[in-house]
Enzyme design. Structure first.
Site, PDB file in Angstrom:
ATOM      1  N   SER A  76       1.128  -0.985  -0.198  1.00  0.00           N
ATOM      2  CA  SER A  76       0.163  -0.008   0.055  1.00  0.00           C
ATOM      3  C   SER A  76       1.133   1.227  -0.261  1.00  0.00           C
ATOM      4  CB  SER A  76      -0.610   0.163   1.344  1.00  0.00           C
ATOM      5  OG  SER A  76      -2.165  -1.642   0.655  1.00  0.00           O
TER       6      SER A  76
ATOM      7  N   LYS B 209      -0.309   3.520  -2.705  1.00  0.00           N
ATOM      8  CA  LYS B 209      -1.014   4.765  -2.637  1.00  0.00           C
ATOM      9  C   LYS B 209      -0.401   5.942  -2.875  1.00  0.00           C
ATOM     10  CE  LYS B 209      -4.541   1.864  -0.536  1.00  0.00           C
ATOM     11  NZ  LYS B 209      -3.862   0.418  -0.413  1.00  0.00           N
TER      12      LYS B 209
ATOM     13  N   SER C  54      -5.712   3.264   4.817  1.00  0.00           N
ATOM     14  CA  SER C  54      -5.063   2.566   3.800  1.00  0.00           C
ATOM     15  C   SER C  54      -6.089   1.735   3.063  1.00  0.00           C
ATOM     16  CB  SER C  54      -4.130   0.985   4.314  1.00  0.00           C
ATOM     17  OG  SER C  54      -3.153   0.600   3.221  1.00  0.00           O
TER      18      SER C  54
ATOM     19  N   LYS D 184       3.336   6.916   5.057  1.00  0.00           N
ATOM     20  CA  LYS D 184       2.257   5.544   4.395  1.00  0.00           C
ATOM     21  C   LYS D 184       2.948   3.857   4.836  1.00  0.00           C
ATOM     22  CE  LYS D 184      -1.185   4.297   1.813  1.00  0.00           C
ATOM     23  NZ  LYS D 184      -1.664   3.307   3.824  1.00  0.00           N
TER      24      LYS D 184
END
Length: 313
Positions: free
Chosen positions: A61, A64, A118, A225
């Site tokens: 993720s 992203k 997420s 993140k």
């Protein structure tokens, strides 16, 4: 010299060794659980730590971040309500999510959920509503990665669920540096929690940050993140502060639910004190096994290429 200044100068001289030490990079090497890592001083550009930083690997993720950057560059209205829709996005059929298909949320909220918690359907929905649709979105992701000099990176979808979304620690440092041109990304990604109200039907949900460090005293997280899949392991990227420095931090493919978080603490402690922290034996064993598997896979591919070349007329 004024007598009043002397005590001040004396205190400054006493503090000077501490200040100098805080700016110095320890000569020792701190082992990490992560398979690859990189830490860079954002002000000077100095590489403070690196380990297999140029190896391409799945990043889950963390993808992203690039997804949101591409959305922001399209300059679509942030307050526009968009429908939760993942049609045409590969790999989304059996993905668990609390977002209901057909309900609507503001584009800014979808961005926040993709970054902070997420949320895969949120990220896929952003791609679905991109001008030109999914194909145009993936093209834009790879174009942006190339423009940033991310030479070890490639993307096939917006969520990171695919192991074909790959990058390297050094490439992700470049991406982290670029996020500073998008202040909204830092603001939304580092929030502790967020409540979002959906329409059609109307319902509200609370979401929480996947990085527990945003709640931990002593950490200043400016952007973050996380990521996890079986192939990618646990991943964490941040813009944060360590030992009085503004830094970009990346660790990829760590074993254990909180090992990537622990790696961040290890590097912060090492950079601040010069002292080495231990890494759990099972995490190191996982890292060694994964490294051996990668080397064997690379060797097999090399042998296969050699056989193919020999077989050609």
């Amino acid at each position: 010299m004024s007598p009043k200044i002397l005590p001040f100068l004396g205190c400054l001289l006493l503090l000077l060794p501490t200040l100098v030490f805080a700016k110095a990079v320890p000569k020792s090497h701190q082992p990490l659980a992560a398979a690859s890592a990189m830490l860079v001083d954002l002000k000077s550009g100095e590489v403070l730590y690196q380990d297999h930083a140029d190896e391409s690997r799945p990043i889950a993720s963390v993808s992203k971040l690039l997804t949101v950057m591409v959305v922001l560059e399209a300059k679509q209205p942030l307050n526009e309500r968009i429908e939760v829709n993942v049609n045409g996005i590969p790999g989304m059929d059996n993905v668990v999510s609390r977002l209901r298909f057909g309900s609507t949320l503001r584009r800014k909220e979808a961005i926040a959920l993709a970054l902070m918690s997420s949320e895969n359907r949120a990220a896929a929905t952003l791609a679905h509503h991109y001008p030109g649709g999914f194909a145009a979105f993936i093209k834009a992701m790879n174009h942006k990665a190339k423009a940033l000099g991310m030479t070890h990176s490639h993307f096939v979808e917006p969520t990171g669920l695919s192991s074909q979304n790959v990058s390297s620690a050094s490439d992700l440092i470049k991406l982290l540096k670029a996020t500073r041109d998008y202040p909204l990304m830092g603001q939304l990604s580092s929030a502790k929690n967020r409540s979002v109200t959906f329409q059609k039907p109307r319902y509200s949900l609370a979401f929480y940050n996947t990085n527990p460090l945003v709640n931990k005293k002593g950490w200043k997280i400016h952007l973050t993140k996380t990521g996890y899949t079986d192939d990618a392991g646990h991943c964490l990227v941040m813009l944060t502060e360590m030992a009085g420095r503004q830094v970009a931090f990346v660790v990829l493919d760590a074993f254990g639910k909180y090992t990537h978080i622990a790696d961040a603490g290890r590097l912060k402690h090492w950079l601040s004190t010069g002292k080495i922290s231990k890494v759990p034996a099972d995490a190191l064993a996982y890292k060694a096994d994964k490294r051996q598997l990668q080397q064997q896979t690379a060797k097999n591919l090399e042998q296969g290429d050699s056989i193919s070349a020999t077989a050609q007329p």
